[in-house]
Design a protein around this motif. Sequence first.
Motif, PDB file in Angstrom:
ATOM      1  N   GLU A 212      11.554  11.468  -7.254  1.00  0.00           N
ATOM      2  CA  GLU A 212       9.938  11.940  -6.862  1.00  0.00           C
ATOM      3  C   GLU A 212       9.284  10.647  -6.720  1.00  0.00           C
ATOM      4  OE1 GLU A 212       8.507  14.915  -6.531  1.00  0.00           O
ATOM      5  OE2 GLU A 212      10.300  15.773  -6.827  1.00  0.00           O
ATOM      6  N   PRO A 213       8.449  10.495  -5.683  1.00  0.00           N
ATOM      7  CA  PRO A 213       7.352   9.344  -5.319  1.00  0.00           C
ATOM      8  C   PRO A 213       6.711   8.899  -6.706  1.00  0.00           C
ATOM      9  CG  PRO A 213       7.294  11.137  -3.692  1.00  0.00           C
ATOM     10  CD  PRO A 213       8.209  11.642  -4.714  1.00  0.00           C
ATOM     11  N   THR A 214       6.540   7.663  -6.776  1.00  0.00           N
ATOM     12  CA  THR A 214       5.984   6.982  -7.976  1.00  0.00           C
ATOM     13  C   THR A 214       4.610   6.533  -7.414  1.00  0.00           C
ATOM     14  OG1 THR A 214       7.420   4.931  -7.478  1.00  0.00           O
ATOM     15  CG2 THR A 214       7.934   6.406  -9.106  1.00  0.00           C
ATOM     16  N   HIS A 215       4.258   6.365  -6.296  1.00  0.00           N
ATOM     17  CA  HIS A 215       3.084   5.693  -5.689  1.00  0.00           C
ATOM     18  C   HIS A 215       2.538   6.507  -4.715  1.00  0.00           C
ATOM     19  CE1 HIS A 215       5.147   2.490  -7.753  1.00  0.00           C
ATOM     20  NE2 HIS A 215       4.133   1.598  -7.784  1.00  0.00           N
ATOM     21  N   SER A 216       1.343   6.575  -4.476  1.00  0.00           N
ATOM     22  CA  SER A 216       0.677   7.362  -3.424  1.00  0.00           C
ATOM     23  C   SER A 216      -0.722   6.619  -2.899  1.00  0.00           C
ATOM     24  CB  SER A 216       0.055   8.782  -3.697  1.00  0.00           C
ATOM     25  OG  SER A 216      -1.085   8.630  -4.578  1.00  0.00           O
ATOM     26  N   GLU A 217      -1.003   6.837  -1.707  1.00  0.00           N
ATOM     27  CA  GLU A 217      -2.094   6.703  -0.820  1.00  0.00           C
ATOM     28  C   GLU A 217      -3.301   6.948  -1.720  1.00  0.00           C
ATOM     29  OE1 GLU A 217      -4.166   6.474   3.760  1.00  0.00           O
ATOM     30  OE2 GLU A 217      -2.773   7.816   3.063  1.00  0.00           O
ATOM     31  N   ASP A 218      -3.408   8.115  -2.176  1.00  0.00           N
ATOM     32  CA  ASP A 218      -4.774   8.684  -2.897  1.00  0.00           C
ATOM     33  C   ASP A 218      -4.893   7.981  -4.041  1.00  0.00           C
ATOM     34  OD1 ASP A 218      -5.344  10.594  -0.884  1.00  0.00           O
ATOM     35  OD2 ASP A 218      -4.566  12.354  -2.105  1.00  0.00           O
ATOM     36  N   ALA A 219      -3.756   7.544  -4.855  1.00  0.00           N
ATOM     37  CA  ALA A 219      -4.047   6.542  -5.644  1.00  0.00           C
ATOM     38  C   ALA A 219      -4.650   5.327  -5.547  1.00  0.00           C
ATOM     39  CB  ALA A 219      -2.821   6.515  -6.735  1.00  0.00           C
ATOM     40  N   LEU A 220      -4.285   4.501  -4.339  1.00  0.00           N
ATOM     41  CA  LEU A 220      -4.833   3.543  -3.940  1.00  0.00           C
ATOM     42  C   LEU A 220      -6.441   3.563  -3.624  1.00  0.00           C
ATOM     43  CD1 LEU A 220      -4.782   0.495  -3.047  1.00  0.00           C
ATOM     44  CD2 LEU A 220      -3.837   1.354  -0.844  1.00  0.00           C
ATOM     45  N   LEU A 221      -6.692   4.831  -2.885  1.00  0.00           N
ATOM     46  CA  LEU A 221      -8.029   5.237  -2.533  1.00  0.00           C
ATOM     47  C   LEU A 221      -8.850   5.262  -3.878  1.00  0.00           C
ATOM     48  CD1 LEU A 221      -7.470   7.656   0.306  1.00  0.00           C
ATOM     49  CD2 LEU A 221      -8.152   5.420   0.438  1.00  0.00           C
ATOM     50  N   ILE A 226     -13.107   4.679  -5.990  1.00  0.00           N
ATOM     51  CA  ILE A 226     -13.447   5.451  -7.340  1.00  0.00           C
ATOM     52  C   ILE A 226     -13.653   4.593  -8.528  1.00  0.00           C
ATOM     53  CG2 ILE A 226     -13.281   7.509  -8.822  1.00  0.00           C
ATOM     54  CD1 ILE A 226     -13.723   8.130  -5.705  1.00  0.00           C
ATOM     55  N   SER A 227     -12.794   3.874  -9.046  1.00  0.00           N
ATOM     56  CA  SER A 227     -12.745   3.207 -10.105  1.00  0.00           C
ATOM     57  C   SER A 227     -12.868   1.650  -9.809  1.00  0.00           C
ATOM     58  CB  SER A 227     -11.371   2.901 -10.635  1.00  0.00           C
ATOM     59  OG  SER A 227     -10.367   2.443 -10.077  1.00  0.00           O
ATOM     60  N   GLY A 228     -12.913   1.295  -8.704  1.00  0.00           N
ATOM     61  CA  GLY A 228     -13.014   0.051  -8.001  1.00  0.00           C
ATOM     62  C   GLY A 228     -12.160  -1.139  -8.784  1.00  0.00           C
ATOM     63  N   ASP A 229     -11.217  -0.657  -9.356  1.00  0.00           N
ATOM     64  CA  ASP A 229     -10.289  -1.462 -10.161  1.00  0.00           C
ATOM     65  C   ASP A 229      -9.505  -2.545  -9.207  1.00  0.00           C
ATOM     66  OD1 ASP A 229     -11.022  -0.549 -12.610  1.00  0.00           O
ATOM     67  OD2 ASP A 229      -8.934   0.876 -12.934  1.00  0.00           O
ATOM     68  N   TYR A 230      -9.302  -1.959  -7.875  1.00  0.00           N
ATOM     69  CA  TYR A 230      -8.369  -2.687  -7.121  1.00  0.00           C
ATOM     70  C   TYR A 230      -9.069  -3.858  -6.619  1.00  0.00           C
ATOM     71  CZ  TYR A 230      -6.205  -4.231  -2.644  1.00  0.00           C
ATOM     72  OH  TYR A 230      -5.510  -5.174  -1.622  1.00  0.00           O
ATOM     73  N   TRP A 231     -10.523  -4.119  -6.193  1.00  0.00           N
ATOM     74  CA  TRP A 231     -11.348  -4.995  -6.101  1.00  0.00           C
ATOM     75  C   TRP A 231     -11.239  -5.966  -7.336  1.00  0.00           C
ATOM     76  CZ3 TRP A 231     -10.815  -4.887  -1.259  1.00  0.00           C
ATOM     77  CH2 TRP A 231     -10.914  -3.594  -0.509  1.00  0.00           C
ATOM     78  N   ARG A 270      -2.017  -7.668  -0.097  1.00  0.00           N
ATOM     79  CA  ARG A 270      -2.920  -8.481  -0.839  1.00  0.00           C
ATOM     80  C   ARG A 270      -2.144  -8.616  -2.207  1.00  0.00           C
ATOM     81  NH1 ARG A 270      -8.008 -10.551  -0.430  1.00  0.00           N
ATOM     82  NH2 ARG A 270      -8.784  -8.867   1.089  1.00  0.00           N
ATOM     83  N   ASP A 271      -1.671  -7.521  -2.642  1.00  0.00           N
ATOM     84  CA  ASP A 271      -1.146  -7.391  -4.097  1.00  0.00           C
ATOM     85  C   ASP A 271       0.195  -8.066  -3.993  1.00  0.00           C
ATOM     86  OD1 ASP A 271      -2.692  -5.647  -5.138  1.00  0.00           O
ATOM     87  OD2 ASP A 271      -1.850  -3.788  -4.474  1.00  0.00           O
ATOM     88  N   ALA A 272       0.918  -8.025  -3.130  1.00  0.00           N
ATOM     89  CA  ALA A 272       2.392  -8.542  -3.095  1.00  0.00           C
ATOM     90  C   ALA A 272       2.305 -10.103  -2.770  1.00  0.00           C
ATOM     91  CB  ALA A 272       3.182  -8.033  -1.878  1.00  0.00           C
ATOM     92  N   LEU A 273       1.019 -10.561  -2.136  1.00  0.00           N
ATOM     93  CA  LEU A 273       1.139 -12.067  -1.997  1.00  0.00           C
ATOM     94  C   LEU A 273       0.206 -12.807  -2.886  1.00  0.00           C
ATOM     95  CD1 LEU A 273       1.333 -11.930   1.998  1.00  0.00           C
ATOM     96  CD2 LEU A 273       3.056 -11.748   0.467  1.00  0.00           C
ATOM     97  N   ALA A 274      -0.383 -12.084  -3.778  1.00  0.00           N
ATOM     98  CA  ALA A 274      -1.558 -12.715  -4.798  1.00  0.00           C
ATOM     99  C   ALA A 274      -1.266 -13.809  -5.362  1.00  0.00           C
ATOM    100  CB  ALA A 274      -1.721 -11.557  -5.706  1.00  0.00           C
TER     101      ALA A 274
END
Length: 393
Positions: A212-221, A226-231, A270-274
């Motif tokens: 089963e998939p472990t990652h999703s676009e919706d979770a990135l959105l 929503i949480s702003g944790d990415y930024w 950005r995550d991959a090259l941080a």
Amino acid sequence: MNSIELFTGAGGLALGTHQAGFRHRGLVEWNEDACDTLRKNASANAVPGIDHWRIHHADIRILPFNMFGNGDMDLVAGGAPCQPFSLGGKHRAQDDARNMFPEFVRAVRELRPRAFILENVKGLLRASFRNYFEYIKLQLTYPTLTKKHLEDWTDHLARLEKVHTRGRFPGVHYNVVSQLLNSANYGVPQQRERVFVVGFRADTGLEWNFPEPTHSEDALLWDKYISGDYWKRHGLSPRDPGKGVALSSVRMRDLEDGEPLKTKPWVTIRDALADMPAPRADRESKEFSNHRLIPGAKVYPGHTGSPIDQPSKTLKAGVHGVPGGENMIAYEDGKVRYLTVREAARVQTFPDTWHFEGAWSEAMRQLGNAVPVGLAEVVAKSVAAKLESTGGH
């Protein structure tokens, strides 16, 4: 558990299956630069346990597979050359001299492994190739039912269909399933779709399904808007989801009203090259091999790069050089630059210890043809776990 790797290329699938617990008795590859890459990494033990790898620079069509063992093979894996079926290729399919699916079938027929993993490009599922894709799967289901001398492949397909619909076959056969997997859904920082065909020898009695998939676009959105944790994670100010983001009001409302998703966010460039330093054109990085800036990246129609805050577009090898549109980073201010070889390797989830031989264009070709290591490992670990649940042959 032992295995062999066919059409190894730069080693993406081979490395993924190795990390899943398989030990390769041999790796077969025709391209000289790719063989140099494999030898370099094996001799340096770039990943623990690969110093025993035996790389065969050979034409697979004349290779006797019994040299790898007889009756005790656990896995045959490989990605047959994809150009005959690639969306960017000439689409000659079964009439293309580079079509090596028959050789993969021969390996399964002669070695009779407990399982096999075959991967290829999304283009294999095009309507114009659909019958041939069914032909490939039925050949892998009944590998001992070979094509007769001068028999057309469509006639051979008809014979295989008759056997299959009869529902019983006394000889060696495999239970075969296939699925189109998006690498981004498994933690790879790249939206790369690959067809996987997996089979288990019927006498093993094993039941298996794709992970089963472990990652999703919706979770990135969610993470961004929503949480702003990415930024926050990248020390950046929050972005407006309406700026350069195609989100319907309904989807955004669903995300706002819903609970946090169970999947993890897609991994972005950005995550991959941080943790990597910015590349320079005048010299290669001392810390990272293959990390040198190639100047000259430009934007034009169909050649726009991959937004830094999304997974990369599919890296491609191309027929003549490198199609740079897929191999560029597109920044928020409109600037673009080519990925370095090391950055492209990160996008393909190769470890930083993995060195690529050849000039920039050749190294990028190897990467464009590779299976993402992370995706290969996910599938191979699932297959390994099922085989280990029974043991033996």
